[in-house]
Design a protein around this motif. Structure first.
Motif, PDB file in Angstrom:
ATOM      1  N   ASN A  24       0.857  -1.199   0.015  1.00 15.02           N
ATOM      2  CA  ASN A  24      -0.054   0.070   0.091  1.00 15.02           C
ATOM      3  C   ASN A  24       0.954   1.207   0.247  1.00 15.02           C
ATOM      4  OD1 ASN A  24      -2.390  -1.431  -0.050  1.00 15.02           O
ATOM      5  ND2 ASN A  24      -2.619  -1.074   2.071  1.00 15.02           N
ATOM      6  N   GLU A  25       1.967   1.343   0.393  1.00 18.50           N
ATOM      7  CA  GLU A  25       3.069   2.233   0.455  1.00 18.50           C
ATOM      8  C   GLU A  25       3.901   2.274  -0.851  1.00 18.50           C
ATOM      9  OE1 GLU A  25       5.519   1.696   4.108  1.00 18.50           O
ATOM     10  OE2 GLU A  25       3.907   2.197   5.510  1.00 18.50           O
ATOM     11  N   GLY A  26       3.669   1.477  -1.844  1.00 19.43           N
ATOM     12  CA  GLY A  26       4.055   1.450  -3.078  1.00 19.43           C
ATOM     13  C   GLY A  26       5.386   0.755  -3.117  1.00 19.43           C
ATOM     14  N   HIS A  27       5.926  -0.151  -2.284  1.00 11.13           N
ATOM     15  CA  HIS A  27       7.089  -0.984  -2.433  1.00 11.13           C
ATOM     16  C   HIS A  27       6.776  -2.205  -3.058  1.00 11.13           C
ATOM     17  CE1 HIS A  27       8.788   1.936   0.496  1.00 11.13           C
ATOM     18  NE2 HIS A  27       7.662   1.616   1.183  1.00 11.13           N
ATOM     19  N   GLU A  28       7.936  -2.832  -3.700  1.00 12.62           N
ATOM     20  CA  GLU A  28       8.141  -4.181  -4.209  1.00 12.62           C
ATOM     21  C   GLU A  28       8.183  -4.944  -2.955  1.00 12.62           C
ATOM     22  OE1 GLU A  28      10.281  -4.738  -7.780  1.00 12.62           O
ATOM     23  OE2 GLU A  28      10.402  -2.913  -8.029  1.00 12.62           O
ATOM     24  N   VAL A  29       7.267  -6.101  -2.778  1.00 16.31           N
ATOM     25  CA  VAL A  29       7.363  -6.973  -1.976  1.00 16.31           C
ATOM     26  C   VAL A  29       7.790  -8.593  -2.249  1.00 16.31           C
ATOM     27  CG1 VAL A  29       6.486  -8.182   0.173  1.00 16.31           C
ATOM     28  CG2 VAL A  29       6.060  -5.631  -0.261  1.00 16.31           C
ATOM     29  N   LEU A  30       8.857  -9.051  -1.837  1.00 19.72           N
ATOM     30  CA  LEU A  30       8.909 -10.547  -2.098  1.00 19.72           C
ATOM     31  C   LEU A  30       8.701 -11.255  -0.653  1.00 19.72           C
ATOM     32  CD1 LEU A  30      10.188 -13.092  -3.569  1.00 19.72           C
ATOM     33  CD2 LEU A  30      12.191 -12.525  -2.651  1.00 19.72           C
ATOM     34  N   CYS A  31       7.636 -12.092  -0.710  1.00 20.65           N
ATOM     35  CA  CYS A  31       7.377 -12.761   0.582  1.00 20.65           C
ATOM     36  C   CYS A  31       7.778 -14.165   0.576  1.00 20.65           C
ATOM     37  CB  CYS A  31       5.781 -12.851   0.546  1.00 20.65           C
ATOM     38  SG  CYS A  31       4.850 -13.826   1.609  1.00 20.65           S
ATOM     39  N   VAL A  32       8.546 -14.518   1.448  1.00 22.06           N
ATOM     40  CA  VAL A  32       9.094 -15.813   1.511  1.00 22.06           C
ATOM     41  C   VAL A  32       8.548 -16.774   2.675  1.00 22.06           C
ATOM     42  CG1 VAL A  32      11.597 -17.240   1.600  1.00 22.06           C
ATOM     43  CG2 VAL A  32      11.271 -14.702   0.480  1.00 22.06           C
ATOM     44  N   ASP A  33       8.160 -17.834   2.651  1.00 21.07           N
ATOM     45  CA  ASP A  33       7.652 -18.691   3.541  1.00 21.07           C
ATOM     46  C   ASP A  33       7.444 -20.081   3.351  1.00 21.07           C
ATOM     47  OD1 ASP A  33       5.545 -19.651   5.693  1.00 21.07           O
ATOM     48  OD2 ASP A  33       5.228 -17.518   6.032  1.00 21.07           O
ATOM     49  N   ASN A  34       7.789 -21.013   4.476  1.00 17.42           N
ATOM     50  CA  ASN A  34       7.759 -22.469   4.211  1.00 17.42           C
ATOM     51  C   ASN A  34       6.114 -22.952   4.221  1.00 17.42           C
ATOM     52  OD1 ASN A  34       7.426 -22.263   6.741  1.00 17.42           O
ATOM     53  ND2 ASN A  34       9.200 -23.471   7.172  1.00 17.42           N
ATOM     54  N   CYS A  35       5.310 -21.875   4.813  1.00 18.01           N
ATOM     55  CA  CYS A  35       3.935 -22.460   5.012  1.00 18.01           C
ATOM     56  C   CYS A  35       3.670 -23.624   6.117  1.00 18.01           C
ATOM     57  CB  CYS A  35       3.199 -22.651   3.758  1.00 18.01           C
ATOM     58  SG  CYS A  35       2.811 -21.380   2.519  1.00 18.01           S
ATOM     59  N   PHE A  36       4.686 -23.400   6.952  1.00 19.08           N
ATOM     60  CA  PHE A  36       4.678 -24.310   8.122  1.00 19.08           C
ATOM     61  C   PHE A  36       3.428 -24.051   9.000  1.00 19.08           C
ATOM     62  CE2 PHE A  36       6.016 -26.195  12.222  1.00 19.08           C
ATOM     63  CZ  PHE A  36       6.019 -27.549  11.760  1.00 19.08           C
ATOM     64  N   THR A  37       3.612 -22.444   9.350  1.00 23.13           N
ATOM     65  CA  THR A  37       2.565 -22.287  10.250  1.00 23.13           C
ATOM     66  C   THR A  37       1.665 -20.988   9.319  1.00 23.13           C
ATOM     67  OG1 THR A  37       3.958 -20.520  11.085  1.00 23.13           O
ATOM     68  CG2 THR A  37       3.842 -22.609  12.379  1.00 23.13           C
TER      69      THR A  37
END
Length: 84
Positions: A24-37
């Protein structure tokens, strides 16, 4: 100024809200998660944003991600910790 930001644990409750705010602030985001939790349902609404990328990966293992990031946010869950 827009920044490229990596959020580990980004599919969790806190991480997904941080991802949303950064977008929402205009940044590029790379979300990294193993989806364990964390779950993909927490970020499903973000996947259509062209500034958002999701990488299912466990950060305790090496990665070939070598992109220039201005900031990195780490959200870690330590499960089954036994006091000594």
């Amino acid at each position: 100024m827009e920044k490229r930001i990596m959020v580990t644990g980004g599919a969790g409750f806190l991480g997904s809200h941080l991802c949303e705010r950064l977008l929402n602030e205009g940044h590029e985001v790379l979300c990294v998660d193993n989806c364990f939790t964390g779950t993909k349902e927490n970020i499903i609404h973000l996947l259509e944003n062209h500034n958002f990328e999701f990488l299912r990966h466990d950060i305790t293992f090496p990665s070939n991600v070598r992109l220039g990031f201005c900031l990195c946010y780490y959200f870690l869950i330590f499960d089954n910790i036994v006091p000594v």
